[in-house]
Motif scaffolding. Structure first.
Motif, PDB file in Angstrom:
ATOM      1  N   HIS A   1      -3.919  23.366  39.498  1.00 15.15           N
ATOM      2  CA  HIS A   1      -3.872  24.627  40.237  1.00 15.15           C
ATOM      3  C   HIS A   1      -5.268  25.201  40.488  1.00 15.15           C
ATOM      4  O   HIS A   1      -5.421  26.153  41.249  1.00 15.15           O
ATOM      5  CB  HIS A   1      -2.970  25.651  39.513  1.00 15.15           C
ATOM      6  CG  HIS A   1      -3.488  26.093  38.179  1.00 15.15           C
ATOM      7  ND1 HIS A   1      -3.474  25.303  37.057  1.00 15.15           N
ATOM      8  CD2 HIS A   1      -4.057  27.263  37.786  1.00 15.15           C
ATOM      9  CE1 HIS A   1      -3.995  25.962  36.037  1.00 15.15           C
ATOM     10  NE2 HIS A   1      -4.351  27.149  36.456  1.00 15.15           N
ATOM     11  N   LEU A   2      -6.278  24.610  39.846  1.00 17.00           N
ATOM     12  CA  LEU A   2      -7.655  25.076  40.037  1.00 17.00           C
ATOM     13  C   LEU A   2      -8.486  24.080  40.838  1.00 17.00           C
ATOM     14  O   LEU A   2      -9.718  24.189  40.913  1.00 17.00           O
ATOM     15  CB  LEU A   2      -8.306  25.314  38.666  1.00 17.00           C
ATOM     16  CG  LEU A   2      -7.596  26.351  37.785  1.00 17.00           C
ATOM     17  CD1 LEU A   2      -8.148  26.331  36.373  1.00 17.00           C
ATOM     18  CD2 LEU A   2      -7.730  27.748  38.397  1.00 17.00           C
ATOM     19  N   LEU A   3      -7.812  23.092  41.434  1.00 18.56           N
ATOM     20  CA  LEU A   3      -8.520  22.016  42.144  1.00 18.56           C
ATOM     21  C   LEU A   3      -9.493  22.574  43.190  1.00 18.56           C
ATOM     22  O   LEU A   3     -10.636  22.123  43.287  1.00 18.56           O
ATOM     23  CB  LEU A   3      -7.497  21.089  42.794  1.00 18.56           C
ATOM     24  CG  LEU A   3      -8.034  19.836  43.495  1.00 18.56           C
ATOM     25  CD1 LEU A   3      -7.069  18.676  43.309  1.00 18.56           C
ATOM     26  CD2 LEU A   3      -8.251  20.040  44.978  1.00 18.56           C
ATOM     27  N   ASN A   4      -9.058  23.586  43.948  1.00 19.97           N
ATOM     28  CA  ASN A   4      -9.944  24.126  44.992  1.00 19.97           C
ATOM     29  C   ASN A   4     -11.166  24.814  44.393  1.00 19.97           C
ATOM     30  O   ASN A   4     -12.265  24.733  44.948  1.00 19.97           O
ATOM     31  CB  ASN A   4      -9.196  25.129  45.870  1.00 19.97           C
ATOM     32  CG  ASN A   4      -8.029  24.487  46.566  1.00 19.97           C
ATOM     33  OD1 ASN A   4      -6.878  24.841  46.317  1.00 19.97           O
ATOM     34  ND2 ASN A   4      -8.295  23.524  47.427  1.00 19.97           N
ATOM     35  N   ILE A   5     -10.965  25.493  43.273  1.00 18.04           N
ATOM     36  CA  ILE A   5     -12.093  26.187  42.634  1.00 18.04           C
ATOM     37  C   ILE A   5     -13.116  25.156  42.168  1.00 18.04           C
ATOM     38  O   ILE A   5     -14.317  25.286  42.384  1.00 18.04           O
ATOM     39  CB  ILE A   5     -11.614  27.033  41.428  1.00 18.04           C
ATOM     40  CG1 ILE A   5     -10.491  27.991  41.835  1.00 18.04           C
ATOM     41  CG2 ILE A   5     -12.777  27.772  40.781  1.00 18.04           C
ATOM     42  CD1 ILE A   5     -10.883  29.078  42.793  1.00 18.04           C
ATOM     43  N   TRP A   6     -12.609  24.100  41.541  1.00 20.22           N
ATOM     44  CA  TRP A   6     -13.499  23.053  41.060  1.00 20.22           C
ATOM     45  C   TRP A   6     -14.181  22.311  42.214  1.00 20.22           C
ATOM     46  O   TRP A   6     -15.364  21.989  42.147  1.00 20.22           O
ATOM     47  CB  TRP A   6     -12.731  22.071  40.160  1.00 20.22           C
ATOM     48  CG  TRP A   6     -12.743  22.544  38.736  1.00 20.22           C
ATOM     49  CD1 TRP A   6     -11.895  23.436  38.155  1.00 20.22           C
ATOM     50  CD2 TRP A   6     -13.702  22.190  37.730  1.00 20.22           C
ATOM     51  NE1 TRP A   6     -12.250  23.650  36.850  1.00 20.22           N
ATOM     52  CE2 TRP A   6     -13.350  22.896  36.558  1.00 20.22           C
ATOM     53  CE3 TRP A   6     -14.801  21.353  37.697  1.00 20.22           C
ATOM     54  CZ2 TRP A   6     -14.081  22.779  35.371  1.00 20.22           C
ATOM     55  CZ3 TRP A   6     -15.535  21.225  36.517  1.00 20.22           C
ATOM     56  CH2 TRP A   6     -15.171  21.937  35.376  1.00 20.22           C
ATOM     57  N   ARG A   7     -13.426  22.087  43.254  1.00 21.33           N
ATOM     58  CA  ARG A   7     -14.024  21.356  44.382  1.00 21.33           C
ATOM     59  C   ARG A   7     -15.105  22.201  45.048  1.00 21.33           C
ATOM     60  O   ARG A   7     -16.170  21.694  45.413  1.00 21.33           O
ATOM     61  CB  ARG A   7     -12.936  20.982  45.382  1.00 21.33           C
ATOM     62  CG  ARG A   7     -13.437  20.037  46.427  1.00 21.33           C
ATOM     63  CD  ARG A   7     -12.313  19.535  47.290  1.00 21.33           C
ATOM     64  NE  ARG A   7     -11.613  18.424  46.693  1.00 21.33           N
ATOM     65  CZ  ARG A   7     -10.407  18.035  47.075  1.00 21.33           C
ATOM     66  NH1 ARG A   7      -9.764  18.685  48.035  1.00 21.33           N
ATOM     67  NH2 ARG A   7      -9.838  16.990  46.509  1.00 21.33           N
ATOM     68  N   ALA A   8     -14.835  23.495  45.177  1.00 22.13           N
ATOM     69  CA  ALA A   8     -15.837  24.379  45.795  1.00 22.13           C
ATOM     70  C   ALA A   8     -17.058  24.516  44.887  1.00 22.13           C
ATOM     71  O   ALA A   8     -18.193  24.532  45.358  1.00 22.13           O
ATOM     72  CB  ALA A   8     -15.230  25.752  46.050  1.00 22.13           C
ATOM     73  N   GLY A   9     -16.820  24.601  43.582  1.00 28.03           N
ATOM     74  CA  GLY A   9     -17.920  24.854  42.657  1.00 28.03           C
ATOM     75  C   GLY A   9     -18.668  23.599  42.248  1.00 28.03           C
ATOM     76  O   GLY A   9     -19.812  23.673  41.811  1.00 28.03           O
ATOM     77  N   ALA A  10     -18.026  22.439  42.372  1.00 31.84           N
ATOM     78  CA  ALA A  10     -18.641  21.209  41.855  1.00 31.84           C
ATOM     79  C   ALA A  10     -18.523  20.056  42.856  1.00 31.84           C
ATOM     80  O   ALA A  10     -17.887  19.038  42.590  1.00 31.84           O
ATOM     81  CB  ALA A  10     -18.002  20.821  40.520  1.00 31.84           C
ATOM     82  N   PRO A  11     -19.191  20.195  44.009  1.00 37.11           N
ATOM     83  CA  PRO A  11     -19.099  19.104  44.995  1.00 37.11           C
ATOM     84  C   PRO A  11     -19.728  17.795  44.513  1.00 37.11           C
ATOM     85  O   PRO A  11     -19.453  16.742  45.079  1.00 37.11           O
ATOM     86  CB  PRO A  11     -19.825  19.666  46.224  1.00 37.11           C
ATOM     87  CG  PRO A  11     -20.671  20.774  45.707  1.00 37.11           C
ATOM     88  CD  PRO A  11     -19.958  21.330  44.512  1.00 37.11           C
ATOM     89  N   GLN A  12     -20.550  17.877  43.453  1.00 34.65           N
ATOM     90  CA  GLN A  12     -21.145  16.635  42.921  1.00 34.65           C
ATOM     91  C   GLN A  12     -20.155  15.843  42.061  1.00 34.65           C
ATOM     92  O   GLN A  12     -20.405  14.700  41.713  1.00 34.65           O
ATOM     93  CB  GLN A  12     -22.367  16.974  42.068  1.00 34.65           C
ATOM     94  CG  GLN A  12     -23.505  17.596  42.841  1.00 34.65           C
ATOM     95  CD  GLN A  12     -24.200  16.598  43.736  1.00 34.65           C
ATOM     96  OE1 GLN A  12     -24.423  15.456  43.355  1.00 34.65           O
ATOM     97  NE2 GLN A  12     -24.550  17.020  44.933  1.00 34.65           N
ATOM     98  N   ILE A  13     -19.070  16.487  41.686  1.00 33.16           N
ATOM     99  CA  ILE A  13     -18.040  15.801  40.891  1.00 33.16           C
ATOM    100  C   ILE A  13     -17.094  15.129  41.888  1.00 33.16           C
ATOM    101  O   ILE A  13     -16.525  15.784  42.758  1.00 33.16           O
ATOM    102  CB  ILE A  13     -17.282  16.817  40.002  1.00 33.16           C
ATOM    103  CG1 ILE A  13     -18.228  17.462  38.982  1.00 33.16           C
ATOM    104  CG2 ILE A  13     -16.087  16.163  39.323  1.00 33.16           C
ATOM    105  CD1 ILE A  13     -18.796  16.542  37.922  1.00 33.16           C
TER     106      ILE A  13
END
Ligand code: DGJ
Length: 555
Positions: free
Chosen positions: A323-335
């Protein structure tokens, strides 16, 4: 002992961005393509890990937390891993052991692991046990742990520190990222020709528990400031395709685009979690960025999953959860992707949750047990998984040992076929959604509807060993017109046509067999009782099997 001074090189690391993610699709940097280092590549809708220029299916196992801290302890384990038919081992690499004194690095343990892996023809995925390991910061070196002034902790409401490094401290981030960059530089120096190391996990099960957020002064200050524009812009741009849980949360404030965290997402522990997730992601991103500047291997983060009914703060919250995939994707594009550690019975459901919105599925940890054998088939067959890796692999015992070795043996035989058919709707995976599942499942493949029912072993003997677990599951590959490969255990499959032409389906042949160097070698021709006189295909309960079936149509 390998000692390295790093200060002079610190600045250089910040310069290069090696990978970027566009709408969930990973684009390798030019340097990665040219040098042939392991990288991710799209193949149809699938994302493949490419090693030595060829796609690679990772059949793995993760070591227990402490095993790789001693090369001597590991000595008898390597041959066991080989006998399980693994091709890759996921190994913890400990910040406290590689940088026991600030700025003095000791890579002897890492070098020893690489050497042994090579000797046993295994690949490695190091797990960076650093700032966070299952929420805690137990792997931070002593010089970090004992200097709370310089390396601040997350705090509870009463102002007490927890053994969780604060993600809001630049000093914490700099120390972690510097050490990780040194590790990646070392890997480039010792492994850029052999590619024994093929991906890297950044941190381990980041999460916030037992409170839903850090309550330190700096955390409170940031919480009461505006949501950063980078996140707001991302959410606005992706508003219609956000993960439904996050979209629903944001909808409560009518998609407000400016304001504090509570103004944008509403008050509550859910907002605490989004806030922490953003800051954890920013930390992991910077660590990965400096690491990739040294050596741009694919990098991922893993998550402890949520127990049903638990609220943020009651489970390790704010980690890379679906449910936090978008937050992580926005915050961590290097991951490059987010991964689940699946210890729950509803394995298929968690696979689906992580294989969405362009996130490729890779399972770095899963419960080790008889079901591992069929979980691997399912993840790879149904979700084009990059790989599968049960936890504490060195502690495997019967019947899991035989089952997993058997499953990996079959998957290794099928690897060229699997990799060729990934991402094209030409494979399916089968797994009961619940242990007692009786109702047939359906899959559409190669112009047919497959009706799959699951058998239970009776008497409780599986692969020659006692087990009380119901083991059934597998995969199918449509290898040609009217032709399928089935692998697995405890499945019965009937076929219906769903393309135009004669309406009825018959079986032309079923062969048991194996692949040797990519060539099918038939064994028994199955007919009569083994196919219920031509009515179905059956992978018997209690024995992993590989069968090739040809169908025909009549009226
Ligand atoms: C998940 C963690 O990621 C592992 O390192 C290990 O602690 C297991 N849990 C233990 O079950």
């Amino acid at each position: 002992m390998f000692l390295l001074k790093t200060r002079a090189r610190r600045q250089a690391g910040a310069l290069a961005l090696a990978f970027c993610i566009v709408a969930g699709c990973v684009i390798p940097a030019r340097g990665a393509q040219q040098s042939g280092i392991p990288q991710l590549r799209k193949h149809g809708t699938a994302t493949q890990l490419v090693v030595d220029g060829k796609p690679f299916l990772l059949l793995g196992g993760e070591l227990g937390n402490s095993s790789s801290s001693s090369l001597e302890y590991m000595r008898p384990i390597w041959p066991q891993l080989v006998s399980l038919n693994l091709n890759t081992v996921l190994v913890p690499v400990y910040w406290e052991l590689i940088e026991p004194t600030e700025d003095r690095f000791d890579f002897s343990l890492v070098d020893g692991l690489i050497q042994e892996a090579r000797r046993h023809q295994l690949r490695l995925v190091p797990l960076w046990f650093a700032s966070w390991k299952n929420s805690m910061s137990c792997y931070a070196p002593a010089w970090v742990k004992t200097n709370q002034q310089r390396f601040p902790r997350a705090e509870d409401k009463a102002g007490n520190g927890m053994e969780i490094l604060s993600p809001f401290s630049q000093e914490n981030l700099a120390a972690d990222a510097r050490a990780f960059a040194a590790l990646m530089r070392h890997l480039r120096e010792v492994d850029s020709r052999d590619h024994t190391v093929i991906m890297v996990q950044v941190e381990n099960e980041i999460g916030m528990i037992p409170d839903s957020r850090d309550r330190s002064v700096i955390a409170n200050k940031l919480f009461n400031q505006s949501v950063p524009p980078e996140l707001m812009n991302y959410l606005e741009q992706h508003r219609d395709t956000l993960i439904p849980e996050l979209r629903a949360m944001w909808a409560v404030t009518k998609f407000k685009t400016r304001g504090t965290w509570e103004e944008v997402f509403g008050p509550g522990v859910g907002t605490d979690e989004v806030f922490m997730a953003w800051h954890f992601a920013r930390h992991a991103n910077r660590v990965a960025e400096l690491g990739k500047a040294e050596y741009p291997l694919p990098m991922f983060v893993n998550a402890a999953l949520i127990r049903p009914g638990h609220q943020p703060g009651q489970y390790p919250s704010a980690g890379p959860l679906p449910h936090l995939l978008n937050i992580w994707r926005a915050g961590a594009p290097q991951i490059d992707f987010l991964s689940p550690d699946i210890y729950f019975q509803n394995f298929a459901e968690w696979c689906r949750k992580y294989h969405q919105s362009g996130n490729p599925l890779f399972i770095p940890e899963a419960i080790l047990g008889p079901l591992s054998a069929v979980n691997a088939f399912y993840a790879i067959g149904q979700h084009d998984a990059i790989g599968f890796s049960p936890f504490s692999i060195e502690s495997v015992a019967e019947p899991t040992r035989s089952l997993l070795a058997g499953s990996y043996d079959i998957l290794a035989q099928l690897t060229p076929l699997i990799l060729a058919h990934q991402g094209k709707n030409e494979m399916a995976g089968f797994l009961p959604e619940v242990a007692e599942q009786r109702a047939p499942q359906q899959a559409r493949l190669g112009g047919y509807t497959l009706n799959v029912t699951y058998e239970r072993p009776s008497p409780s003997v599986t692969q020659g060993a006692q087990t009380s677990d119901p083991i059934s599951g597998g995969l199918a590959i449509a290898v040609g017109p009217d032709e399928f490969i089935f692998a697995g255990i405890g499945l019965t499959v009937t076929f219906e046509a769903h393309t135009s032409g004669p309406p009825l389906v018959g079986i032309l042949s079923v062969q048991e067999g194996k692949y040797v160097d990519g060539q099918w070698q038939p064994g028994r021709w199955l007919n009569g009782d083994q196919t219920h006189q031509g009515r179905h295909l059956r992978l018997p309960a209690g024995k992993l099997d590989l069968q090739r079936i040809k169908l025909y149509r009549y009226r």
